[in-house]
Design a protein around this motif. Structure first.
Motif, PDB file in Angstrom:
ATOM      1  N   VAL A  63       0.857  -1.186   0.000  1.00  0.00           N
ATOM      2  CA  VAL A  63       0.000   0.000   0.000  1.00  0.00           C
ATOM      3  C   VAL A  63       0.892   1.235   0.000  1.00  0.00           C
ATOM      4  O   VAL A  63       1.876   1.299   0.729  1.00  0.00           O
ATOM      5  CB  VAL A  63      -0.998   0.002   1.187  1.00  0.00           C
ATOM      6  CG1 VAL A  63      -0.296   0.062   2.521  1.00  0.00           C
ATOM      7  CG2 VAL A  63      -1.992   1.122   1.056  1.00  0.00           C
ATOM      8  N   ILE A  64       0.577   2.153  -0.897  1.00  0.00           N
ATOM      9  CA  ILE A  64       1.325   3.402  -0.957  1.00  0.00           C
ATOM     10  C   ILE A  64       0.423   4.502  -0.415  1.00  0.00           C
ATOM     11  O   ILE A  64      -0.720   4.652  -0.837  1.00  0.00           O
ATOM     12  CB  ILE A  64       1.849   3.704  -2.378  1.00  0.00           C
ATOM     13  CG1 ILE A  64       2.819   4.871  -2.337  1.00  0.00           C
ATOM     14  CG2 ILE A  64       0.736   3.910  -3.378  1.00  0.00           C
ATOM     15  CD1 ILE A  64       3.735   4.972  -3.549  1.00  0.00           C
ATOM     16  N   ARG A  65       0.931   5.234   0.563  1.00  0.00           N
ATOM     17  CA  ARG A  65       0.187   6.330   1.176  1.00  0.00           C
ATOM     18  C   ARG A  65       0.753   7.632   0.630  1.00  0.00           C
ATOM     19  O   ARG A  65       1.968   7.836   0.636  1.00  0.00           O
ATOM     20  CB  ARG A  65       0.292   6.274   2.687  1.00  0.00           C
ATOM     21  CG  ARG A  65      -0.302   4.995   3.250  1.00  0.00           C
ATOM     22  CD  ARG A  65      -0.371   4.986   4.761  1.00  0.00           C
ATOM     23  NE  ARG A  65      -0.742   3.678   5.265  1.00  0.00           N
ATOM     24  CZ  ARG A  65      -1.951   3.160   5.221  1.00  0.00           C
ATOM     25  NH1 ARG A  65      -2.921   3.843   4.678  1.00  0.00           N
ATOM     26  NH2 ARG A  65      -2.203   1.965   5.686  1.00  0.00           N
ATOM     27  N   GLU A 111       4.828   7.125   1.381  1.00  0.00           N
ATOM     28  CA  GLU A 111       5.091   6.092   2.365  1.00  0.00           C
ATOM     29  C   GLU A 111       4.622   4.773   1.767  1.00  0.00           C
ATOM     30  O   GLU A 111       3.483   4.671   1.297  1.00  0.00           O
ATOM     31  CB  GLU A 111       4.276   6.410   3.619  1.00  0.00           C
ATOM     32  CG  GLU A 111       4.885   5.907   4.884  1.00  0.00           C
ATOM     33  CD  GLU A 111       4.075   6.378   6.080  1.00  0.00           C
ATOM     34  OE1 GLU A 111       2.955   5.845   6.290  1.00  0.00           O
ATOM     35  OE2 GLU A 111       4.553   7.277   6.779  1.00  0.00           O
ATOM     36  N   LEU A 112       5.490   3.781   1.747  1.00  0.00           N
ATOM     37  CA  LEU A 112       5.165   2.469   1.188  1.00  0.00           C
ATOM     38  C   LEU A 112       5.172   1.446   2.314  1.00  0.00           C
ATOM     39  O   LEU A 112       6.149   1.350   3.061  1.00  0.00           O
ATOM     40  CB  LEU A 112       6.187   2.075   0.122  1.00  0.00           C
ATOM     41  CG  LEU A 112       5.975   0.706  -0.521  1.00  0.00           C
ATOM     42  CD1 LEU A 112       4.762   0.744  -1.453  1.00  0.00           C
ATOM     43  CD2 LEU A 112       7.206   0.266  -1.279  1.00  0.00           C
ATOM     44  N   THR A 114       4.984  -2.519   2.914  1.00  0.00           N
ATOM     45  CA  THR A 114       5.066  -3.826   2.278  1.00  0.00           C
ATOM     46  C   THR A 114       5.674  -4.824   3.250  1.00  0.00           C
ATOM     47  O   THR A 114       6.597  -4.479   3.998  1.00  0.00           O
ATOM     48  CB  THR A 114       5.878  -3.769   0.961  1.00  0.00           C
ATOM     49  OG1 THR A 114       5.883  -5.056   0.356  1.00  0.00           O
ATOM     50  CG2 THR A 114       7.288  -3.289   1.158  1.00  0.00           C
ATOM     51  N   GLU A 115       5.133  -6.017   3.249  1.00  0.00           N
ATOM     52  CA  GLU A 115       5.596  -7.093   4.133  1.00  0.00           C
ATOM     53  C   GLU A 115       5.669  -6.651   5.592  1.00  0.00           C
ATOM     54  O   GLU A 115       6.573  -7.035   6.337  1.00  0.00           O
ATOM     55  CB  GLU A 115       6.960  -7.619   3.667  1.00  0.00           C
ATOM     56  CG  GLU A 115       6.908  -8.338   2.342  1.00  0.00           C
ATOM     57  CD  GLU A 115       6.046  -9.600   2.380  1.00  0.00           C
ATOM     58  OE1 GLU A 115       6.022 -10.304   3.403  1.00  0.00           O
ATOM     59  OE2 GLU A 115       5.363  -9.861   1.372  1.00  0.00           O
ATOM     60  N   GLY A 116       4.714  -5.806   6.009  1.00  0.00           N
ATOM     61  CA  GLY A 116       4.635  -5.382   7.398  1.00  0.00           C
ATOM     62  C   GLY A 116       5.593  -4.268   7.789  1.00  0.00           C
ATOM     63  O   GLY A 116       5.631  -3.870   8.946  1.00  0.00           O
ATOM     64  N   ARG A 117       6.356  -3.761   6.825  1.00  0.00           N
ATOM     65  CA  ARG A 117       7.317  -2.682   7.110  1.00  0.00           C
ATOM     66  C   ARG A 117       6.932  -1.441   6.324  1.00  0.00           C
ATOM     67  O   ARG A 117       6.471  -1.534   5.184  1.00  0.00           O
ATOM     68  CB  ARG A 117       8.729  -3.105   6.715  1.00  0.00           C
ATOM     69  CG  ARG A 117       9.264  -4.227   7.555  1.00  0.00           C
ATOM     70  CD  ARG A 117      10.752  -4.405   7.312  1.00  0.00           C
ATOM     71  NE  ARG A 117      11.264  -5.445   8.166  1.00  0.00           N
ATOM     72  CZ  ARG A 117      11.760  -6.586   7.739  1.00  0.00           C
ATOM     73  NH1 ARG A 117      11.825  -6.823   6.441  1.00  0.00           N
ATOM     74  NH2 ARG A 117      12.208  -7.480   8.582  1.00  0.00           N
ATOM     75  N   THR A 118       7.172  -0.285   6.915  1.00  0.00           N
ATOM     76  CA  THR A 118       6.861   0.985   6.268  1.00  0.00           C
ATOM     77  C   THR A 118       8.158   1.679   5.874  1.00  0.00           C
ATOM     78  O   THR A 118       9.093   1.744   6.685  1.00  0.00           O
ATOM     79  CB  THR A 118       6.026   1.882   7.199  1.00  0.00           C
ATOM     80  OG1 THR A 118       4.834   1.172   7.551  1.00  0.00           O
ATOM     81  CG2 THR A 118       5.653   3.180   6.528  1.00  0.00           C
TER      82      THR A 118
END
Length: 165
Positions: A63-65, A111-112, A114-118
């Motif tokens: 998810v990209i914020r 802010e990206l 992915t795999e539980g990390r930001t």
């Protein structure tokens, strides 16, 4: 009775195949009306399902914020990312004229998750020659099938001392 069921199944198969072929033609030709319909369909039906797990470990989407370039409103968009060393590679099947990408490019960062990390990332649109060697053979075939000619590299921002980007 069985004949009727077989006719229904054959009809569904024909409709499904026709829909897939229409999708391939729309994506390859970048037909504006067709792309608009595909994006609206995805926004209405695909995005809510993807957003349930996007960015979590094992999820198929990150998810990209980002922030709206005109509204200033915060947005979250599910995207597919591929590892590219410390950075990330993103297919742009709809081209570079999608709102989330225009927002990220205007802001210069996002802010990206992915795999539980930001990660804080900076966007850079790249040519296929730079992106394709980093994809698997299957992913290159999919890119060719759908006529994907635009790719995005999301470069991780350097981490400052103290652990904050």
């Amino acid at each position: 009775m069985w004949v009727w069921i077989l006719w229904v199944l054959a009809g569904l198969l024909v409709v499904g195949l026709g829909g897939f072929l229409a999708l391939v033609v729309i994506m390859r030709t970048k037909n504006r009306r067709g792309l608009l319909l595909v994006r609206r369909f995805g926004r209405r039906f695909g995005r809510p399902v993807e957003m349930r797990t996007a960015g979590e470990p094992g999820a198929s989407a990150a998810v990209i914020r980002h922030v709206g370039r005109r509204s200033g409103a915060p947005y979250a968009t599910p995207i597919g990312v591929y590892p590219l060393g410390d950075d990330f590679l993103v297919y742009l099947p709809y081209g570079t004229e999608v709102d989330w990408l225009r927002n990220v490019l205007a802001a210069g960062s996002a802010e990206l998750r992915t795999e539980g990390r930001t990660h804080v990332v900076a966007p850079r649109v790249v040519e296929p020659a730079e992106a394709l060697p980093h994809l698997s053979a299957a992913d290159r075939r999919v890119a060719r099938l759908f006529g994907v000619t635009d790719f995005l590299v999301l470069e991780r921002a350097p981490v400052a001392s103290g652990g904050t980007p």
